[in-house]
Design an enzyme around this catalytic site. Structure first.
Site, short mmCIF file in Angstrom:
data_model
loop_
_atom_site.label_atom_id
_atom_site.label_comp_id
_atom_site.label_asym_id
_atom_site.label_seq_id
_atom_site.Cartn_x
_atom_site.Cartn_y
_atom_site.Cartn_z
N LYS A 75 0.82 -1.21 0.00
CA LYS A 75 0.00 0.00 0.00
C LYS A 75 0.85 1.27 0.00
CE LYS A 75 -4.12 -2.00 0.28
NZ LYS A 75 -5.14 -1.85 -0.77
N GLU A 77 -9.47 6.11 3.16
CA GLU A 77 -10.26 5.04 3.76
C GLU A 77 -9.33 3.88 4.04
OE1 GLU A 77 -9.73 5.21 0.57
OE2 GLU A 77 -9.06 3.14 0.31
N SER A 88 1.82 -9.60 -0.55
CA SER A 88 1.42 -8.19 -0.52
C SER A 88 1.69 -7.51 0.81
CB SER A 88 -0.07 -8.08 -0.87
OG SER A 88 -0.84 -8.89 -0.01
C1 LIG Z 1 -1.56 -6.82 2.82
C2 LIG Z 1 -2.71 -6.57 1.91
N1 LIG Z 1 -2.80 -7.27 0.79
C3 LIG Z 1 -3.82 -7.08 -0.08
C4 LIG Z 1 -4.83 -6.16 0.19
C5 LIG Z 1 -5.96 -6.04 -0.78
O1 LIG Z 1 -5.96 -4.83 -1.48
P1 LIG Z 1 -5.64 -4.77 -3.01
O2 LIG Z 1 -6.52 -5.78 -3.68
O3 LIG Z 1 -5.96 -3.38 -3.40
O4 LIG Z 1 -4.20 -5.11 -3.20
C6 LIG Z 1 -4.77 -5.41 1.37
C7 LIG Z 1 -5.82 -4.42 1.67
O5 LIG Z 1 -5.87 -3.81 2.69
C8 LIG Z 1 -3.68 -5.61 2.25
O6 LIG Z 1 -3.57 -4.94 3.39
#
Ligand SMILES: Cc1ncc(COP(=O)(O)O)c(C=O)c1O
Length: 416
Positions: free
Chosen positions: A105, A127, A392
């Protein structure tokens, strides 16, 4: 939405030629700007700013400096011998969990905070669902010296309590949202309401590849660094992956990882959605899997709604995937068949999280654990393949919920 083979090829060719979003902010039939008149000046101002500032050498140099020295890029590419041995595959992890504040993020947050500063904003609203975007936004705002208000659904403030405290320490005001579903969807509604009240002075720092144009494009551009790095790192270490996996909430980490691989037609791309407790509407957050076209938060995409058109409350053990919509570019990628979208249940994600902890010494975020679960299933069906998985984020934020879902209680909780 069904299209014939000719239309599919036309859209795919346009996609691979980089023609989306088009001049109307559309990704084929999806995307666009479905917003009230009052929001139009703010969105236009942002679209102009993105067009003029984002590609400029000065902005890109400033962003590159922040990514290298503050975010900690490039993030590592880690070979995963433990998971490889268990799954009968060659597993590689792109480590966004090692980025500053613990998730992908931050790539988007610092980019948009710099943009807001350049556009002359006086304050920022954001948000958050899992709290990772809220923490990233709070940190980025502190870095550029702008006040930050973060809207967060009341349910999420409870299940992601450590992140609420982190946001406050970083100087942000956290506003719990008690309306609607009290999760991410309601938090976005509130942030938009705040933005409409002062579109000149307030910048809305949206955290995923959703919302009205130009957000899906802007967020994709800021997150594409993940895939650019990962593709080059894989090439240098072992060569191309045969399949690439990412979890899909709104879709920002997935589009960021997939984008550099879209033209590599031999590379399978797999998005993993939250299968929650099961396939019935309301039991999961698998928007692409079970959704239908509709408008939410300013764009036309796939959504989960019932036969009366009511947007469904979603369920996922991971707050960051708990959203009834998905970014319009993913809806197009599904339509043209370039990405496969599958689901992983809460239990599969929790099991994959445990397995990654003990096999690799890495505690992934519950969201990322969905990508791991999808990859594990793929490995079972395609033995010996080289897999790249988008990690992620890190799982420290998930400790409260992980304690609740201690191994032996899982079956009971899932049934509840
Ligand atoms: C660690 C992590 N991975 C994935 C996501 C999912 O978001 P996005 O689909 O935008 O990557 C989030 C959302 O808060 C997150 O904190």
């Amino acid at each position: 939405m069904a299209i014939d083979a000719e239309e599919r090829e036309r859209l795919l060719a346009a996609l691979l030629a980089g023609r989306f979003p088009d001049g109307d902010g559309r990704f084929g039939p999806y995307g666009g700007q479905y917003i009230p008149e009052t929001l139009m000046p703010a969105v236009r101002r942002l679209a102009d700013g993105v067009r003029d500032l984002l590609p400029s050498a000065a902005f890109q140099a400033r962003l590159a400096e922040e990514l290298a020295t503050w975010v900690g890029r490039p993030t590592a590419l880690t070979h995963a011998p433990g998971l490889s041995a268990r799954w009968g595959a060659d597993v590689w992890l792109k480590r966004e969990d090692l980025a500053h504040t613990g998730a992908h993020k931050i790539n988007n947050a610092i980019g948009q905070a710099l943009l807001a500063e350049a556009l002359g904003a006086r304050r920022i609203v954001a948000e958050t669902g899992a709290g990772q975007h809220g923490v990233a936004a709070a940190a980025a705002c502190a870095r550029v010296g702008l006040p930050c208000v973060v809207y967060m659904g009341e349910v999420d403030t409870e299940r992601q309590a450590p992140n609420v405290e982190r946001m406050r320490r970083l100087g942000a005001e956290v506003v719990p949202v008690t309306s609607g579903d009290r999760t991410l969807r309601a938090a976005i509604d509130e942030a938009i309401r705040d933005w409409v009240a002062d579109p000149q002075g307030t910048y809305y720092l949206l955290g995923s590849a959703i919302g009205p144009h130009p957000y899906p494009y802007l967020v994709r551009e800021l997150q594409s660094v993940i895939g650019r790095e990962a593709r080059a790192q894989m090439q240098e270490r072992v060569g191309r992956p045969q399949a690439v996996f990412a979890c899909v909430g709104g879709g920002s980490n997935a589009i960021g990882l997939f984008h550099a691989f879209l033209a590599d037609r031999e590379v399978a791309l797999v998005g993993v959605e939250a299968g929650g407790k099961g396939a019935a509407l309301g039991q999961n957050a698998a928007t692409i899997h079970g959704g239908r076209p509709g408008v939410l938060h300013g764009n036309y995409s796939l959504l989960l709604y019932d036969d009366d058109g009511l947007i469904q409350e979603t369920h996922s053990v991971s707050a960051g995937l708990d959203y009834p919509g998905v970014g319009p570019e993913h809806a197009l990628l599904k339509l043209v068949g370039r990405v496969d979208y599958v689901t992983a249940t809460d239990t599969e994600a929790l099991d994959a999280l445990d397995e990654c902890c003990v096999a690799e010494g890495i505690l992934p975020a519950l969201e990322s654990a969905h990508a791991l679960a999808g990859a594990k299933r793929y490995a079972a069906a395609h033995p010996g393949t080289r897999l790249l998985i988008g990690m992620s984020g890190r799982g420290d934020k998930d400790m409260p919920i992980l304690s609740r879902y201690a191994r032996r209680e899982r079956a009971d909780d899932a049934a509840a």
